[in-house]
Motif scaffolding. Structure first.
Motif, PDB file in Angstrom:
ATOM      1  N   LEU A  79     -13.045   0.692   5.582  1.00 32.77           N
ATOM      2  CA  LEU A  79     -13.264   0.181   4.235  1.00 32.77           C
ATOM      3  C   LEU A  79     -13.317   1.364   3.290  1.00 32.77           C
ATOM      4  CD1 LEU A  79     -16.059  -2.493   4.696  1.00 32.77           C
ATOM      5  CD2 LEU A  79     -13.711  -2.909   4.013  1.00 32.77           C
ATOM      6  N   GLN A  84     -19.320  -0.990  -4.039  1.00 34.36           N
ATOM      7  CA  GLN A  84     -19.052  -2.415  -4.225  1.00 34.36           C
ATOM      8  C   GLN A  84     -18.298  -3.027  -3.054  1.00 34.36           C
ATOM      9  OE1 GLN A  84     -17.649  -4.160  -7.750  1.00 34.36           O
ATOM     10  NE2 GLN A  84     -19.386  -3.466  -8.945  1.00 34.36           N
ATOM     11  N   SER A  85     -17.234  -2.352  -2.589  1.00 27.52           N
ATOM     12  CA  SER A  85     -16.485  -3.006  -1.509  1.00 27.52           C
ATOM     13  C   SER A  85     -17.297  -3.030  -0.224  1.00 27.52           C
ATOM     14  CB  SER A  85     -15.111  -2.377  -1.302  1.00 27.52           C
ATOM     15  OG  SER A  85     -15.176  -1.011  -1.400  1.00 27.52           O
ATOM     16  N   ASP A  88     -19.876  -5.911  -0.759  1.00 28.66           N
ATOM     17  CA  ASP A  88     -19.196  -7.204  -0.705  1.00 28.66           C
ATOM     18  C   ASP A  88     -18.896  -7.578   0.739  1.00 28.66           C
ATOM     19  OD1 ASP A  88     -19.246  -7.548  -3.359  1.00 28.66           O
ATOM     20  OD2 ASP A  88     -17.122  -7.150  -3.722  1.00 28.66           O
ATOM     21  N   ALA A  89     -18.399  -6.590   1.493  1.00 28.47           N
ATOM     22  CA  ALA A  89     -18.026  -6.853   2.880  1.00 28.47           C
ATOM     23  C   ALA A  89     -19.249  -7.266   3.696  1.00 28.47           C
ATOM     24  CB  ALA A  89     -17.384  -5.617   3.494  1.00 28.47           C
TER      25      ALA A  89
ATOM     26  N   TYR B 310     -14.080 -13.864  -0.543  1.00 29.53           N
ATOM     27  CA  TYR B 310     -13.910 -12.468  -0.168  1.00 29.53           C
ATOM     28  C   TYR B 310     -12.450 -12.161   0.166  1.00 29.53           C
ATOM     29  CZ  TYR B 310     -14.494  -8.047   2.228  1.00 29.53           C
ATOM     30  OH  TYR B 310     -14.388  -6.733   2.602  1.00 29.53           O
ATOM     31  N   SER B 313     -10.459 -11.862  -2.969  1.00 25.94           N
ATOM     32  CA  SER B 313     -10.737 -10.657  -3.753  1.00 25.94           C
ATOM     33  C   SER B 313     -10.159  -9.423  -3.072  1.00 25.94           C
ATOM     34  CB  SER B 313     -12.236 -10.513  -3.975  1.00 25.94           C
ATOM     35  OG  SER B 313     -12.855 -10.145  -2.776  1.00 25.94           O
ATOM     36  N   GLN B 314      -9.993  -9.471  -1.751  1.00 23.31           N
ATOM     37  CA  GLN B 314      -9.417  -8.329  -1.045  1.00 23.31           C
ATOM     38  C   GLN B 314      -7.894  -8.310  -1.120  1.00 23.31           C
ATOM     39  OE1 GLN B 314     -11.137  -5.658   0.582  1.00 23.31           O
ATOM     40  NE2 GLN B 314     -12.547  -6.637  -0.835  1.00 23.31           N
ATOM     41  N   PRO B 317      -6.525  -9.789  -5.674  1.00 25.20           N
ATOM     42  CA  PRO B 317      -7.626  -9.697  -6.648  1.00 25.20           C
ATOM     43  C   PRO B 317      -7.305 -10.382  -7.983  1.00 25.20           C
ATOM     44  CG  PRO B 317      -6.698  -7.543  -6.142  1.00 25.20           C
ATOM     45  CD  PRO B 317      -6.127  -8.490  -5.166  1.00 25.20           C
TER      46      PRO B 317
END
Lengths: 389, 374
Positions: A79, A84-85, A88-89, B310, B313-314, B317
């Motif tokens: 990742l 943020q990512s 989020d994950a 999710y 958004s990945q 986006p």
């Protein structure tokens, strides 16, 4: 057979609203069965949790050894290193564990200073606790070598550790069912049927009965030379054909998806169970259709009733995940017993003795619901007629 | 004139049972169902002791030592039993695994899973520690007397927990956030109805209103204002229900939450007005489009499957920025989860942009329409 024909004319007029539920069912059923077809493995596979590793430390032999250990014991997910990512994950369970190795970790560790790794995980989760244990075990063993062993170089340390951690116990997997994967899918398929079938039957029967219960139309119909018995039996026949048609469609689709399973003993039990449920749902739809007064109320009731019973009975979220209070409320709906029977049928290792008796009892309960509600409806209708005179 | 129309519209909307059902009652029912179905899921991942059957061998001393080690871990509920009985327990799913303790302990399981993995890794650890001890004692026999065993029984904790977010991750709350997003967009029912009742070609009331010597813009604004008022009240009621009855955690930033609700409500109403004016078909089709698109957008923000949000958004986006339902959901999510507000404000600004687009389009369609006859 004018009444019978009129029944299906009204159904056809409402085909848009009814077919939405059928289409949603088909799309979801196909999407679900196509989603994963993991072959049934005969070997034991260890569950590995997904972790995101952020390494800020400098390269060293010790660090490489540690990362190699993590790679064996967890799935490292790549990742981007921005907060943020990562967060989020973690929220959406793409990773269960975020581990940060700070700068200078290996050097300080080897020098015997107090060091620590930073982790972020959902609190109290099994997988995170498990990962903590594994990491601590590795580092503690390394520390023990540094304190008591005769290790002079990082190479020696890492190779001793590798040697220790390559020890592994042997596991035998005695799987009692080799069809568990397809059985699970079929259970889901048939459970989901409860929702669609309920919505379709309520909408269909209500749409028809709204027309036939309209007081002007009723008066006109009773003025006809058709006997009431004949008139009523045509209506009953109409609803039965409609319900059986909807049921047949869905069962046929299950044969297309997995005919091998459906032709087995378990498949036949699923079909029996769903047929009894269809009859029970039809009787409830008939009951509702005598209470509903307008078309807008009809779609509201169909939505709320079908969704509500399905949610609390474990159609969308499995029964094991539901609370006890919810389940005891749900046990007053036929959906609950239908789903329970489906799950028992598909998960049973053998269909005999007490398991089979249980399943048949639950199916009988669903039937009982149907008969009881039909009785109530008939009494209700009788009283209404008396009032009308 | 403005206030006159405003108050009458309030009454009309409030008495429209269908609109009230879909905007207020349906979300409350759906929320209760989410609550019933999901309230236990948060606890599922919590660790519970694993049921384990152990079949011992004939050596008394080894048995005691091994049993002591197993008990010390505090991970298992242990049943000591014979081999046959253990397999019966395993077949009935009464235990997750059987350890056949012998020279080399052996594990029997009936499926692969996290509990089985934990049992295996316990056994692995047992072997690994033995291996480490052997190596060290062979190299350095004095180690035993200088506290070697202690370093195993009293391990150092190397992992510290850091929580960079405002609240702990909890995928369940996202379901409720999408529910509010859906309820906000169902405000479209009200916007749609307001346009229908002031447009001369859409309803008889509309024809009557157009004949009146009143400024169209004034009537339009007061009607839309009435719809927005009702929608905000509805969302406030829904929020109260979620917070006080279902105890959904929204974080503690009341002002920002109120802003999100308000902007969400306005978006819903203007979305409905937009559909009503742009789609040139009968009302049933418009309502169909409204419900269908709201459901699709709610689905894409994770109302049915939490991971959808999710995944999108990945991988795409742009789609998550073009979806008003997702923007509303994401605003609540950002308030709950992130310590700073940059993501929250991005969402709110995008929602405002949507509002401007919807309103402008509506305005250009409904202005300056005159009919000689209908």
């Amino acid at each position: 057979m004018q009444v019978y024909k009129a029944f299906f004319k009204i159904i056809l007029k409402n085909r848009m609203q009814i077919s939405i539920y059928l289409i949603v069912f088909i799309v979801l059923a196909v999407a679900f069965t196509a989603s994963y077809t993991s072959p049934v493995s005969t070997d034991f596979t260890e569950s590995k949790i997904n972790i995101a590793l952020i390494n800020e430390d400098e390269d060293s032999v010790f660090l490489d050894g540690f990362i190699a250990y993590l790679t064996v014991n967890a799935n490292l997910v790549n990742l981007p290193d921005d907060p943020q990512s990562l967060q989020d994950a973690l929220f959406f369970q793409e990773v269960d564990y975020i581990l940060r190795i700070p700068d200078g970790f290996s050097q300080d560790f080897l020098a015997g200073q107090t060091v620590s790794l930073e982790k972020t995980a959902a609190p109290n989760s099994t997988s995170a606790t498990f990962m903590d244990l594994r990491i601590n075990q590795y580092l503690n063993t390394a520390q023990t070598y540094l304190n008591y062993g005769n290790v002079v170089s990082q190479y020696e340390l890492v190779s001793s550790l590798q040697n220790d951690f390559s020890n592994s116990s042997s596991v035998t997997l005695n799987s009692h069912t080799d069809e568990s994967d397809s059985a699970e899918k079929m259970a889901y398929y048939y459970n989901f049927m409860a929702y669609s079938l309920f919505a379709i039957l309520i909408l269909g029967v209500c749409a028809v009965m709204l027309v036939f219960n309209d007081s002007d139309i009723k008066k006109r119909n009773f003025a006809s030379p058709l006997k009431t018995l004949n008139y009523n039996s045509q209506l009953v026949l109409g609803s039965l054909s409609f319900a059986v048609l909807a049921w047949l469609l869905m069962v046929a689709l299950s044969f297309i998806i997995n005919s091998d399973f459906m032709f087995s003993e378990k498949g036949l039990l699923l079909i029996l169970n769903s047929f009894v449920f269809t009859m029970s749902a039809l009787s409830i739809s008939f009951f509702i259709s005598n209470l509903v007064k307008s078309r807008s109320a009809m779609s509201a009731v169909a939505n709320v009733f079908a969704l509500g019973t399905s949610f609390i009975s474990g159609v969308f979220v499995e029964q094991v995940y539901l609370g006890d209070t919810v389940l005891s409320i749900a046990s007053f709906t036929p959906t609950y017993w239908y789903v329970k029977a489906n799950n028992a049928i598909t998960s049973a290792s053998s269909l005999s003795g007490s398991t089979l008796t249980d399943i048949l009892t639950w199916i009988a309960l669903v039937l009982g619901f149907g008969i009881a509600i039909l009785g109530v409806t008939l009494v209700l209708l009788k009283n209404r007629k008396v009032e009308a005179r | 004139m403005f206030l006159h129309n405003y108050f009458y519209r309030l009454k009309c909307i409030f008495r429209d049972r269908q609109a009230m059902f879909w905007t207020l009652v349906f979300p409350i029912i759906l929320g209760s169902l989410f609550y019933l179905a999901l309230s236990n899921i948060g606890n599922i991942d919590n660790f519970e002791k694993i049921n384990l059957a152990i079949v011992l061998n004939s050596d008394e001393a080894e048995n005691t030592a091994f049993l002591e080690t197993v008990t010390e871990t505090d991970l298992f509920n242990i049943t000591e039993t014979s081999k046959d009985q253990a397999h019966e327990l395993l077949n009935d799913n009464q235990v997750d695994g059987i350890i056949l303790f012998d020279q080399n302990p052996e594990l029997s399981v009936s499926q692969s899973g996290i509990n089985q993995t934990i049992i295996k890794s316990f056994l692995d650890q047992y072997l690994q520690v033995s291996s480490t001890l052997n190596t060290i004692i062979t190299d350095n026999p004095q180690a035993l007397s200088s506290g070697l065993i202690d370093s195993f029984t009293d391990p150092t904790e190397y992992v510290t927990e850091v929580t960079p977010t405002r609240n702990n991750p909890d995928p369940v709350v996202n379901y409720f956030y999408t529910l509010i997003a859906m309820a906000c967009l169902y405000g479209g029912f009200l916007g749609l109805k307001e346009i229908t009742t002031i447009q001369a070609d859409l309803s008889t009331e509309g024809a009557r209103v157009s004949v009146a010597p009143a400024n169209k813009l004034k009537i339009f604004l007061s009607s839309i204002l009435a719809a927005t008022t009702i929608q905000m009240v509805v969302i406030a009621l829904l929020m109260c229900f979620l917070v006080f009855f279902l105890k959904v955690n929204f974080g503690d930033q009341l002002v920002y939450i109120a802003i999100t609700c308000a902007i969400g409500s306005i978006t819903g109403v203007s979305f409905g007005a937009f559909i009503a004016s742009v789609v040139k078909r009968e009302e049933g089709v418009k309502i169909g489009i409204l419900i269908g698109s709201t459901m699709a957008m709610s689905f894409l923000s994770g109302m049915m499957v939490e991971n959808i949000k999710y995944t999108i958004s990945q991988n795409m986006p742009i789609l998550s920025y073009l979806n008003p339902a997702n923007l509303i959901t994401d605003s609540f999510y950002a308030l709950y989860y992130y310590p700073d507000h940059s993501r929250f404000f991005t969402n709110i600004l995008l929602l405002c942009a949507f509002n401007i687009v919807f309103s402008t389009m509506t305005f250009f369609v409904i202005r300056r329409q005159k009919y000689a006859s209908l």
